[in-house]
Design an enzyme around this catalytic site. Structure first.
Site, short mmCIF file in Angstrom:
data_model
loop_
_atom_site.label_atom_id
_atom_site.label_comp_id
_atom_site.label_asym_id
_atom_site.label_seq_id
_atom_site.Cartn_x
_atom_site.Cartn_y
_atom_site.Cartn_z
N GLY A 1 0.79 -1.23 0.00
CA GLY A 1 0.00 0.00 0.00
C GLY A 1 0.82 1.27 0.00
N GLN B 1 3.38 -1.20 12.94
CA GLN B 1 3.16 -2.31 12.03
C GLN B 1 4.11 -3.46 12.33
OE1 GLN B 1 1.43 -2.20 8.28
NE2 GLN B 1 0.16 -1.95 10.05
N GLU C 1 4.09 -6.68 7.09
CA GLU C 1 4.03 -8.12 7.29
C GLU C 1 5.34 -8.73 7.76
OE1 GLU C 1 0.80 -9.40 3.96
OE2 GLU C 1 2.70 -8.68 3.20
N THR D 1 4.16 5.02 12.72
CA THR D 1 3.19 4.05 12.22
C THR D 1 3.91 2.78 11.73
OG1 THR D 1 3.17 5.18 10.08
CG2 THR D 1 1.43 5.75 11.63
#
Ligand code: FES
Ligand code: FES
Lengths: 176, 724
Positions: free
Chosen positions: B506, B620, B687, B616
């Site tokens: 993204g 994650q 991820e 941020t």
């Protein structure tokens, strides 16, 4: 049936199906959608609100059980407990204690309720000495917050934010 | 006009870092912390009615026995069972309808009807009253028991694995299993559908709107242009909201028939059944190494499962293809067609389970060779992609290993197991390397600049990933504004189609589109200043070219400048191997009495290109590490051995990590810039944290108490069995 209670200082009179939960009354009938529905089963804590100052999973409670009671939701918590909640909310932002944000209102309401339980000396599962004054260690804090799940994995930031709020509160009371 | 970029080559430009790369408050944090962020189910249009999905209790032909009785219940408006309803959620980026039809149930728990009523309570009651029977099918549900079709087998072979293993000084041959797992996002899947003539609007909880829009249109047989999706806030996705799910199609169908807005929120139990699970895996890993631990043979064979007709096969070997060098390789993937609920992408599909098993095997190899596990990884870092021989775009595994080891204090760890004991607790440490492919997806964005600031618009979603924040920072950087000077509007298909959120692509994909849109605006401004765009400096409302400068407001003269950016992956994908790397270190305590494992601390060190917002990005990475901990210790979606249904389909029985399970985490994001990742030089970070952290925990358990867990998760019963 006719039900009335006070939400964030405002009295609400509602005509509700007796099956309506407190959570659905807030979200669907009063439009207070800050309280979240993660499971509708009392398993996630996203719906935590304060009823008479105590934390409650609003999904596990029928609206009809709260006749005449005082309810605080995320929308009103900064007004009802300004020192703790406002500090906590700011600290949540500073430590990024959220990602998707869906568990966040529940974490905040639960933490405010939890801090007052701790101040009153309520023991938890990890409390060793039931007679000694309670010290809100990290283990105590995480034990008491474990009913509030966060799938995004923001626990460390949330814990830091709660500690900040708890310390601010302690110095408040020392100053007083 | 539009600025387009196909990423074919290295980028040679430079990005300034005034706003970008700064630790910046999450743009939507205040809304979230005060309860003002509004999710899919939280709007109440006039005339709203409520739908509840009804699940199949078995497999086979579906009969709704007391349909008429339920339709006559007070408040009930309809019982819908329509051939256009879908069997399970669509796979990520499908862009077309998944398998449709509810006349037969392919798995237990498949939604086969929708009951709509005036109130949520009436709908829920009626849904429970509806008697569903299923008969005529006894489908196989055990992946080990079915024949695997040739089409469902995929093999990559280089050299001669068997011969290399025979000659290897050290050999490992182990089989590992991981159970089905679930995204279990905190916001249940929800849709609120409303028609205006031929136009359908759905407020939904979805990750990839450009594809979701086409999926819904295809299900309903209408034009994509007639579907508008709104997902301004999404309460977590982790793959489970990549594709549309049953509630969106059912709500749209019911809303059309009733002529009223219909809201359908999936019951928490449905969430676990309808929305794709991570497949269970059985992985045989064979490694052959020389006396120093250098790998000469890598064998990795995986068995996964899915429903018939689903394209997705958990890509277990994705990381193994590039993680370590070895001349002799055999990678085999098999997909069993069975009738458990559909499998699909769950955070870091592939590496999350594949690297986890592989990094446990590497720990076993380190023991076998008798060298330090960190040294073993360092000795096997490939110089080029081991299979295609193309270079890596950037590769910082060694740096993350050194950095993580130093932060953790790895040097102090006793190498042998069972060396440290505190009361009933064995203490030990373990580590693992982290690997995750890096991807880019097509994305578009629009930026409008006025004297008051800029507005970014794309249908990109923010599922907790920080899209609102970083896209704002990118525009601010490009246009010389403060972060507050930019407004970011997301999650609306009326805006240009972004990449959507998934696969960690993204930020780099949609971020690049925003950057390009700003480049178009910069070019226009340079034209007005009569200079080259490269000479232009924008800062706090002033436009500067060489020694000439003019106020932005004056230059704009009341007009709005609009830029449209469009990026798509290009030849760079073939020229280089792009991936992200990291290292995780864990310390655990294992009870000698109960076999319970407690995580005491965890260190993660990661390299993922330029970090656009450390705050941020860090969250994650941390989320990924916590997911890894869950995978290692508690998470398992259990299937009934007779009919495959999900036994523990709620949050009390599917055990996510909770506050008390998670200690402080020490996370480092190393400075890196990947010029092959487009002009921002940024890769995905969402991820990477789960692609190794679980193995670090499992390896730490071994170091603590000597028990090697090969079947995840390491629940107390499994650990206790090994303690003696
Ligand atoms: S919604 Fe009430 S506990 Fe989950
Ligand atoms: S922030 Fe997403 S669940 Fe907690």
């Amino acid at each position: 049936m006719q039900i009335s209670f006070t939400v964030n200082g405002t009295r609400q009179d509602m005509e509700l199906d007796p099956r309506v939960t407190l959570l659905d009354a807030l979200r669907d009938h009063l439009g207070l959608t800050g309280s979240k529905k993660g499971c509708d089963h009392g398993q996630c804590g996203a719906c935590t609100v304060l009823v008479e100052g105590r934390r409650v999973n609003a999904c596990l409670s029928l609206a009809a059980m709260h006749e005449g009671e005082e309810i605080t939701t995320i929308e009103g918590i900064a007004q009802t407990s300004p020192d703790t909640a406002a500090t906590l909310q700011q600290a949540m932002i500073d430590y990024d204690g959220m990602q998707c944000g869906y568990c966040t209102p529940g974490q905040v309401c639960s933490a405010v309720g939890m801090l007052s339980e701790a101040r009153e000396g309520w023991p938890s599962h990890v409390t060793e000495d039931l007679d000694a004054p309670l010290e809100l260690t990290r283990d105590e804090l995480t034990e008491r917050m474990s009913g509030n799940l966060c799938r995004c994995g923001c626990y460390p930031g949330i814990v830091k934010a709660i500690r900040t709020a708890s310390e601010a509160r302690t110095s408040d009371s020392e100053a007083a | 006009m539009s600025v387009q970029l196909k990423v074919d080559d290295r980028d040679t430009g430079e990005v300034t870092q005034n706003v970008l790369g700064r630790d910046t408050e999450r743009r939507d944090a205040r809304q979230k912390v005060t309860g003002r962020a509004t999710y899919a189910a939280e709007i109440r249009p006039e005339g709203l009615v409520h739908g509840a999905l009804v699940r199949a209790p078995g497999m086979g032909r579906v009969e709704l026995a007391n349909r008429a009785e339920v339709e006559a219940m007070p408040g009930v408006l309809m019982v819908l069972s329509d051939a256009r309803m879908i069997r399970n959620a669509a796979q990520g980026a499908a862009g077309e309808a998944p398998v449709q039809g509810v006349e037969t149930a392919a798995y237990v728990g498949q939604p086969v009807a929708l009951v709509v009523a005036e109130s949520f309570e009436a709908a829920a009651h009626a849904a429970r009253t509806l008697t569903v029977t299923c008969e005529g099918a006894s489908n196989e549900i055990d992946p080990e028991k079915v024949e695997i079709a040739e089409d469902d087998t995929d093999e990559t072979a280089q050299g001669d694995l068997e011969a290399a293993l025979r000659e290897a000084r050290h050999e490992i041959d182990r089989t590992y299993t991981t159970p089905s797992m679930h995204s279990a996002a905190m916001e249940p899947h929800a849709a609120l559908a409303e028609w205006d003539g031929a136009r359908l609007t759905v407020r939904a909880s979805l990750q990839m709107l450009r594809y979701n829009r086409a999926e819904i249109a295809d299900c309903l047989g209408i034009d994509t242009e007639n579907v508008r999706l709104l997902s301004p806030f999404v309460g977590g996705g982790f793959g489970s909201k990549l594709g549309i799910s049953a509630e969106a199609v059912a709500a749209a169908l019911a809303a059309r028939e009733l002529g009223r807005p219909v809201r359908v929120v999936q019951h928490r139990r449905s969430v676990f059944e309808v929305n794709t699970r991570r497949s269970e895996t059985t992985q045989r890993i064979r490694l052959g190494a020389d006396a120093e631990g250098r790998l000469d043979a890598i064998g990795h064979e995986a068995l996964v499962s899915n429903l018939p007709e689903e394209d997705f096969s958990e890509p277990v070997l994705q990381g193994t293809h590039f993680a370590y060098a070895a001349r002799n390789r055999l990678l085999v993937q098999r997909t069993a067609r069975i009738h458990r609920p559909a499998a699909g992408s769950v955070r870091a599909p592939g590496e999350a389970v594949g690297i986890t098993a592989f990094e446990i095997a590497m720990d076993e190899l380190a023991d076998e060779v008798g060298i330090d596990p960190v040294e073993l990884r360092l000795a096997n870092i490939p110089e080029k992609d081991p299979e295609s021989d193309v270079p890596f775009s950037s590769h910082m595994l060694a740096e993350t290993l050194h950095d993580g080891a130093a932060r953790f204090g790895w040097a102090d760890r006793p190498r042998a197991a069972r060396q440290r004991r505190e009361g009933e607790w064995w203490i030990g440490s373990g580590m693992a390397a982290c690997f995750r492919v890096n991807m880019m997806m097509p994305a578009e964005a629009r930026v409008r600049l006025t004297a008051d600031g800029a507005i970014v618009e794309t249908d990109m979603t923010d599922i907790g990933t920080g899209s609102y924040s970083i896209l704002g920072q990118i525009a601010a950087e490009a246009l010389g504004l403060t972060a507050e000077g930019v407004e970011v509007r997301l999650g609306d298909t009326d805006f240009p189609p972004g990449s959507g959120s998934g696969g960690s692509f993204g930020a780099a994909s949609t971020g690049t589109a925003v950057w390009l849109a700003c480049a178009e605006i910069r070019t226009a401004l340079a034209g007005r200043m009569d200079c080259e765009p490269g000479e232009l400096t924008l800062r706090e409302g002033t436009v500067q070219c060489g020694n000439r400068s003019r106020p932005l407001a004056e230059l704009l003269n009341g007009e709005t400048l609009t830029g449209h950016g469009e990026v798509e992956p290009g030849k760079a994908e073939d020229k280089v191997r792009q991936a992200t790397f990291g290292a995780c270190f864990a310390e655990v305590a294992v009870s000698d009495v109960t076999g319970e494992t407690r995580l005491r601390r965890m260190v993660g060190s990661f390299a993922a290109g330029r970090i656009l917002n450390p705050r941020t990005a860090r969250s994650q990475a941390q989320g990924g590490m916590i997911w890894g901990t869950g995978m290692a210790l508690t998470e398992a979606l259990l299937h009934d051995r007779r009919d495959g249904h999900v036994v523990n389909r709620d949050l009390a029985e599917y055990h996510l990590p909770v506050h008390a399970d998670i200690p402080e985490m020490d996370i480092a994001l190393l400075e890196e810039s990947d010029p092959w990742a487009g002009p921002l030089h940024a890769k995905g970070i969402g991820e990477l944290g789960i692609c190794g952290s679980g193995a670090a925990v499992i390896n730490a358990i071994h170091n603590a108490c000597g028990v090697r867990v090969r079947d995840l998760p390491a629940t107390p019963d499994r650990v206790l069995g090994g303690l003696s």
